[in-house]
Design a protein around this motif. Structure first.
Motif, short mmCIF file in Angstrom:
data_model
loop_
_atom_site.label_atom_id
_atom_site.label_comp_id
_atom_site.label_asym_id
_atom_site.label_seq_id
_atom_site.Cartn_x
_atom_site.Cartn_y
_atom_site.Cartn_z
N SER A 1 0.82 -1.21 0.00
CA SER A 1 0.00 0.00 0.00
C SER A 1 0.86 1.26 0.00
N ASP B 1 -3.87 3.60 -4.02
CA ASP B 1 -3.90 2.13 -4.02
C ASP B 1 -4.93 1.61 -5.02
N GLY C 1 -1.67 -1.54 -4.74
CA GLY C 1 -0.38 -0.94 -4.40
C GLY C 1 0.75 -1.40 -5.30
N GLY D 1 -2.19 -4.08 4.08
CA GLY D 1 -1.50 -3.63 2.87
C GLY D 1 0.00 -3.65 3.00
#
Ligand code: ATP
Ligand code: MG
Length: 242
Positions: free
Chosen positions: A8, A15, A21, A56
């Motif tokens: 991320s 994102d 990401g 993330g």
């Protein structure tokens, strides 16, 4: 085969245009004018890489190759607080290397390659990829030599991304000569430096620019699996955010 993952950026809208990401096992490049947040993003990723996958993150360690002398541990600590991580431990998980010329930059990458064999690294930052090569090979007749050396350097980075399941994240500058950039289509007149050698090595390329007020804009220029969309983001005490 190792499962690749996405890291991320710290911004939900950014994102979203990247399908989650920056991708591991590949080279990710952001380029843009000064103060658009390249180094701030690099710092944010250093923290996010240490977060759990559900957030993330990459659940791993980080290596930071600093070619510009702009790494700030205090910023890492501030960003770590935003994500609820221990600020000191977050800094300790970053292997920091400062490069002062292009030859040493390349040697540092080879040394990191040895380090990575110990396992656990998920992110390698290079901020910035071309600056030292640009200084060391600035003569008129030196361009071919520069591109040659840069190519060798980038091949190492590509190989490491795949071998160690790393997100390789690098920043890049834009062409300052408007005459030169006019030769190339796209990029809103802003073109990354490094020529075809870098264009070929980067899997995902993103142009950053200043937007309205404090806003910044990221635009995907080249990606194997994402359309050329834009996202806005801001720079905060806690790093890149919406
Ligand atoms: P260069 O090409 O010069 O390396 P850059 O793209 O790396 O530029 P950054 O250093 O990432 O630019 O971003 C600088 C911007 O980040 C400045 O506008 C600065 O005000 C902002 N910034 C830095 N720290 C903070 C913070 N703690 N909170 C908010 N904004 C910050
Ligand atoms: Mg910078």
């Amino acid at each position: 085969r190792k499962a690749c993952f996405r890291l991320s950026t710290g911004s939900k809208s950014w994102d979203a245009i990247l399908n989650g990401g920056f991708q591991s096992m590949s080279i990710n490049e952001v380029f843009g004018e000064f103060r658009c947040g390249k180094t701030q993003l690099a710092h944010t990723l250093c923290v996010v890489a240490q977060l759990p996958k559900e957030q993330g993150g990459g659940e791993g360690k980080v290596a930071y190759l600093d070619a510009e002398g702009t790494f700030r541990p205090e910023r890492i600590q501030q960003i770590a607080e935003r994500f609820g991580l221990d600020p000191d431990k977050t800094v300790e998980n970053i292997t920091y290397v400062r490069a002062v010329n292009s030859e040493l930059q390349d040697e540092h990458v080879s040394e990191l390659n040895e380090n990575f064999a110990s396992g656990g690294y998920r992110l390698l930052v290079v901020d910035s990829i071309c600056a030292l090569f640009r200084v060391d090979f600035c003569g008129r007749g030196e361009l071919a030599d520069r591109q040659n050396k840069l190519g060798t350097h980038l091949r190492k980075l590509c190989h490491m991304a795949e071998e160690f399941n790393l997100v390789v994240f690098m920043t890049n500058q834009v062409q300052s000569d408007p005459g030169a950039s006019a030769l190339f289509a796209g990029a809103d007149g802003r073109k990354p430096i490094g020529g075809h050698v870098l264009a070929h090595a980067s899997t995902t390329r993103i142009l950053l620019r200043k937007g309205r007020g404090e806003e910044r804009v990221a635009k995907i220029q080249d990606s194997p699996d994402c359309p050329e969309k834009e996202a806005t983001y801001i720079i905060t005490n806690g790093g890149i955010n919406d």
